[in-house]
Design a protein around this motif. Structure first.
Motif, PDB file in Angstrom:
ATOM      1  N   ILE A 294       1.022  -0.771   0.343  1.00  0.00           N
ATOM      2  CA  ILE A 294      -0.078  -0.184   0.498  1.00  0.00           C
ATOM      3  C   ILE A 294       0.777   1.588  -0.075  1.00  0.00           C
ATOM      4  O   ILE A 294       0.621   2.748  -0.083  1.00  0.00           O
ATOM      5  CB  ILE A 294      -0.709   0.137   1.317  1.00  0.00           C
ATOM      6  N   GLY A 295       1.918   1.077   0.871  1.00  0.00           N
ATOM      7  CA  GLY A 295       2.786   2.477   0.557  1.00  0.00           C
ATOM      8  C   GLY A 295       3.360   2.539  -0.657  1.00  0.00           C
ATOM      9  O   GLY A 295       3.413   3.404  -1.015  1.00  0.00           O
ATOM     10  N   LEU A 296       3.947   1.222  -1.915  1.00  0.00           N
ATOM     11  CA  LEU A 296       4.299   1.594  -2.966  1.00  0.00           C
ATOM     12  C   LEU A 296       3.171   2.400  -3.452  1.00  0.00           C
ATOM     13  O   LEU A 296       3.575   3.726  -4.704  1.00  0.00           O
ATOM     14  CB  LEU A 296       4.474   0.118  -3.467  1.00  0.00           C
ATOM     15  N   GLY A 297       1.682   1.788  -3.427  1.00  0.00           N
ATOM     16  CA  GLY A 297       0.739   2.880  -4.373  1.00  0.00           C
ATOM     17  C   GLY A 297       0.457   4.185  -3.316  1.00  0.00           C
ATOM     18  O   GLY A 297       0.840   5.149  -4.814  1.00  0.00           O
ATOM     19  N   GLY A 298       1.324   4.599  -2.220  1.00  0.00           N
ATOM     20  CA  GLY A 298       1.127   6.086  -2.228  1.00  0.00           C
ATOM     21  C   GLY A 298       2.048   6.940  -2.720  1.00  0.00           C
ATOM     22  O   GLY A 298       1.988   7.600  -2.712  1.00  0.00           O
ATOM     23  N   CYS A 299       3.115   6.279  -2.938  1.00  0.00           N
ATOM     24  CA  CYS A 299       4.162   7.476  -3.281  1.00  0.00           C
ATOM     25  C   CYS A 299       4.052   6.957  -4.854  1.00  0.00           C
ATOM     26  O   CYS A 299       4.112   8.622  -4.757  1.00  0.00           O
ATOM     27  CB  CYS A 299       5.447   5.861  -3.259  1.00  0.00           C
TER      28      CYS A 299
ATOM     29  N   VAL B 212      -4.212   9.941 -12.224  1.00  0.00           N
ATOM     30  CA  VAL B 212      -3.490   8.916 -12.810  1.00  0.00           C
ATOM     31  C   VAL B 212      -2.946   7.789 -12.263  1.00  0.00           C
ATOM     32  O   VAL B 212      -2.636   7.076 -11.676  1.00  0.00           O
ATOM     33  CB  VAL B 212      -2.653   8.836 -14.124  1.00  0.00           C
ATOM     34  N   GLY B 213      -2.183   8.834 -10.393  1.00  0.00           N
ATOM     35  CA  GLY B 213      -1.738   8.769  -9.554  1.00  0.00           C
ATOM     36  C   GLY B 213      -3.066   7.711  -9.282  1.00  0.00           C
ATOM     37  O   GLY B 213      -2.829   6.406  -7.943  1.00  0.00           O
ATOM     38  N   ALA B 214      -4.129   7.688  -9.219  1.00  0.00           N
ATOM     39  CA  ALA B 214      -5.152   6.952  -8.227  1.00  0.00           C
ATOM     40  C   ALA B 214      -5.346   6.403  -9.058  1.00  0.00           C
ATOM     41  O   ALA B 214      -6.051   4.914  -8.159  1.00  0.00           O
ATOM     42  CB  ALA B 214      -6.694   8.096  -8.651  1.00  0.00           C
ATOM     43  N   ILE B 215      -5.350   5.983 -10.204  1.00  0.00           N
ATOM     44  CA  ILE B 215      -5.771   4.790 -10.545  1.00  0.00           C
ATOM     45  C   ILE B 215      -4.522   4.193 -10.631  1.00  0.00           C
ATOM     46  O   ILE B 215      -4.452   2.809  -9.982  1.00  0.00           O
ATOM     47  CB  ILE B 215      -5.901   4.860 -12.782  1.00  0.00           C
ATOM     48  N   LEU B 216      -2.783   4.356 -10.404  1.00  0.00           N
ATOM     49  CA  LEU B 216      -1.506   3.735 -10.243  1.00  0.00           C
ATOM     50  C   LEU B 216      -2.140   2.766  -8.663  1.00  0.00           C
ATOM     51  O   LEU B 216      -0.668   2.382  -8.343  1.00  0.00           O
ATOM     52  CB  LEU B 216      -0.624   4.229 -10.931  1.00  0.00           C
ATOM     53  N   PHE B 217      -2.142   3.985  -8.046  1.00  0.00           N
ATOM     54  CA  PHE B 217      -2.402   3.697  -6.392  1.00  0.00           C
ATOM     55  C   PHE B 217      -3.038   2.061  -6.379  1.00  0.00           C
ATOM     56  O   PHE B 217      -2.263   1.338  -6.006  1.00  0.00           O
ATOM     57  CB  PHE B 217      -3.089   4.548  -5.777  1.00  0.00           C
ATOM     58  N   SER B 218      -3.724   1.859  -7.314  1.00  0.00           N
ATOM     59  CA  SER B 218      -4.120   0.198  -7.183  1.00  0.00           C
ATOM     60  C   SER B 218      -2.781  -1.022  -7.724  1.00  0.00           C
ATOM     61  O   SER B 218      -3.815  -1.923  -7.335  1.00  0.00           O
ATOM     62  CB  SER B 218      -4.815  -0.033  -8.049  1.00  0.00           C
ATOM     63  N   ILE B 219      -2.067  -0.292  -8.341  1.00  0.00           N
ATOM     64  CA  ILE B 219      -1.090  -1.461  -7.678  1.00  0.00           C
ATOM     65  C   ILE B 219      -0.521  -2.388  -6.387  1.00  0.00           C
ATOM     66  O   ILE B 219      -0.395  -3.834  -5.610  1.00  0.00           O
ATOM     67  CB  ILE B 219       0.346  -0.778  -8.160  1.00  0.00           C
ATOM     68  N   GLY B 220      -1.099  -1.295  -4.669  1.00  0.00           N
ATOM     69  CA  GLY B 220      -1.073  -1.463  -4.147  1.00  0.00           C
ATOM     70  C   GLY B 220      -1.824  -2.962  -3.867  1.00  0.00           C
ATOM     71  O   GLY B 220      -1.923  -4.192  -3.104  1.00  0.00           O
TER      72      GLY B 220
END
Length: 211
Positions: free
Chosen positions: A19-24, A37-45
């Protein structure tokens, strides 16, 4: 039993890091016009959590309804592990000053409306249960990449993401602690709302896909 909790704790630490990675990613784009775009990529967490079967509080709390009371101990272990993971990556990746103003100061600045914080936690908890249960039943990631951007862009509160933001900004205050506690409770209420209602809202037990 001890081995069970140790493995649970390790999975929870890794989930907090995910989740921290997504937050970064999000805090790196929060000042951009492409914040979405950052909101979508946050999904990586959450994608990482589901892929490697990690233990994330917001993805697990909804299943308290169908588990024994001892499951609450698992949830406590998970929360603690999630915090350790968030703390690790938060200390490794400090939050930029501009992101701190837009994220941390926006959450803790001025008089905090605790009721609103709780409600934002509830709605985030609902979305996280939807994403978790969809993956659990369908083995597909669609809900992950829908629910995560929705909760971020709507301004809902995710307890583990907030842990990361506060750790990354070095915000270890009483208000930050209380903020996290309120969001944890809100996430729990939102997480159990749908599975609890499922026990009573159908005339017959649901079978197959809804029509």
């Amino acid at each position: 039993m001890i081995q069970h909790y140790m493995k649970c704790f390790l999975r929870a630490i890794l989930a907090g890091i995910a989740i921290g990675l997504g937050g970064c990613i999000f805090m790196g784009m929060v000042t951009s016009e492409y914040k979405w775009v950052g909101a979508i990529l946050f999904s990586i967490g959450l994608f990482t959590v589901f892929t490697f079967r990690l233990d994330l509080y917001t993805g697990k709390v909804g299943y308290a309804v169908e588990n024994k009371p001892s499951y609450l101990v698992d949830l406590v272990v998970i929360i603690l592990g999630n915090f350790v993971g968030a703390l690790i990556i938060g200390q490794m990746i400090p939050m930029p000053e501009a992101a701190e103003v837009l994220i941390v100061d926006a959450k803790l600045g001025g008089d905090i409306d605790w009721w609103r914080v709780f409600c934002k936690g509830v709605f985030c908890g609902m979305l996280m249960f939807i994403a978790a249960d969809y993956y659990k039943t369908q083995k597909k990631y669609l809900a992950t990449f829908v629910c995560v951007p929705v909760f971020i862009l709507a301004g809902f509160e995710h307890s583990i993401a907030d842990m990361f933001y506060f750790c990354a900004s070095g915000t270890f205050t009483l208000d930050a602690f209380l903020f996290i506690l309120v969001v944890i409770v809100g996430n729990a209420v939102g997480g159990i709302l749908i599975p609890l209602c499922k026990k009573y809202m159908y005339e017959d037990p649901p079978t197959g896909n809804p029509q």
